[in-house]
Design a protein around this motif. Structure first.
Motif, mmCIF file in Angstrom:
data_model
loop_
_atom_site.group_PDB
_atom_site.id
_atom_site.type_symbol
_atom_site.label_atom_id
_atom_site.label_comp_id
_atom_site.label_asym_id
_atom_site.label_seq_id
_atom_site.Cartn_x
_atom_site.Cartn_y
_atom_site.Cartn_z
ATOM 1 N N TRP A 242 0.838 -1.209 0.000
ATOM 2 C CA TRP A 242 0.000 0.000 0.000
ATOM 3 C C TRP A 242 0.868 1.252 0.000
ATOM 4 C CZ3 TRP A 242 -0.366 3.936 3.644
ATOM 5 C CH2 TRP A 242 -1.425 4.839 3.478
ATOM 6 N N ARG A 243 1.868 1.277 0.874
ATOM 7 C CA ARG A 243 2.780 2.428 0.943
ATOM 8 C C ARG A 243 3.537 2.600 -0.368
ATOM 9 N NH1 ARG A 243 7.918 1.649 4.667
ATOM 10 N NH2 ARG A 243 8.243 0.143 2.972
ATOM 11 N N TRP A 246 1.261 4.105 -3.204
ATOM 12 C CA TRP A 246 0.997 5.537 -3.101
ATOM 13 C C TRP A 246 2.261 6.361 -3.271
ATOM 14 C CZ3 TRP A 246 -3.451 7.594 -3.881
ATOM 15 C CH2 TRP A 246 -4.603 6.853 -3.618
#
Length: 255
Positions: A242-243, A246
């Motif tokens: 997820w990090r 983004w």
């Protein structure tokens, strides 16, 4: 006994090895007592001009050239042969950041820490600087590094991590993320870890883990499961992806 052993792993590295050796030569020029440094080249039986290039530099202490089972097998050979109190891996294509680094690093050893670490400057093959690893990737550099900081992956670039030989374990030669495992194990054994106030190295983008990206990700999960447990590793990898998504969406691809 030398204070520092630098180990460079090569295989058909004639294109990249000169930039590494020239950077060491520049940094070594400022060191008064050159016996403090040992420089080893562990080669996987190159078929190109690698060995001839290596032989042109007087500071190279020893060259071993024989078949191996890959990068981490060769690094284990280097560890076994190293005579220095501290170990620093600087592979073909990577560079010492500038001419002052060796002098500053050797002076830092008076603190008698078990591990020293810093940021790394990412560079392209052209030599152009891309940016500091702590800015170019989601991995911020902690002021007080501990092994638990690796829950979300490789916190410190391997070429920006210097450890005492007597706390340094062997690498898992079959794991493409063995460098993460190695740093974690070093930190688990470290009683004193110091962040250097200067950049140690230039890191050439496109290393083995990048060339084998999918296998590296799977092996990273194996490493994190080993140290943090299965469920935390699963949860942490959800956060890692997820990090990364983004960060790449905002800043561009960083691998």
């Amino acid at each position: 006994m030398p204070l520092l052993t630098i180990i460079t792993i090569t295989y058909n590295a004639e294109k990249f090895l000169p930039r590494t050796l020239r950077s060491v030569e520049r940094a070594l020029a400022g060191v008064m007592d050159k016996s403090q440094l040992e420089y080893l080249i562990i080669d996987g039986k190159s078929k190109d001009n690698t060995l001839h290039i290596a032989s042109q530099y007087e500071f190279v202490s020893r060259i071993i050239s024989e078949p191996d089972r890959g990068l981490y097998d060769a690094m284990n050979k280097g560890l076994k042969l190293a005579a220095g109190k501290y170990i620093w891996f600087l592979n073909a294509g990577d560079e010492i950041y500038n001419q002052d680094v060796l002098v500053s690093l050797l002076q830092s050893f008076t603190n008698d820490a078990d591990v020293y670490y810093s940021d790394a400057m990412f560079v392209r093959e052209s030599g152009d600087e891309v940016g500091l690893r702590s800015k170019f990737t989601p991995h911020k550099l902690p002021a007080h590094l501990k092994w638990q900081d690796f829950a979300y992956g490789m916190k410190v670039c391997h070429q920006a991590f210097v450890a005492k030989k007597d706390i340094a374990p062997h690498y898992d030669a079959e794991n493409f993320s063995a460098d993460i495992d190695w740093e974690i194990n070093c930190l688990k054994r470290s009683d004193k870890t110091i962040l250097l106030d200067f950049i140690l190295c230039k890191y050439l983008l496109g290393g083995t883990s990048v060339q084998n990206h999918r296998r590296s990700l799977l092996d990273r999960f194996t490493v994190l499961k080993k140290h943090f447990g299965l469920f935390p590793a699963l949860i942490n990898h959800i956060f890692i992806f997820w990090r990364g998504f983004w960060f790449a969406r905002k800043n561009g691809k960083y691998w």
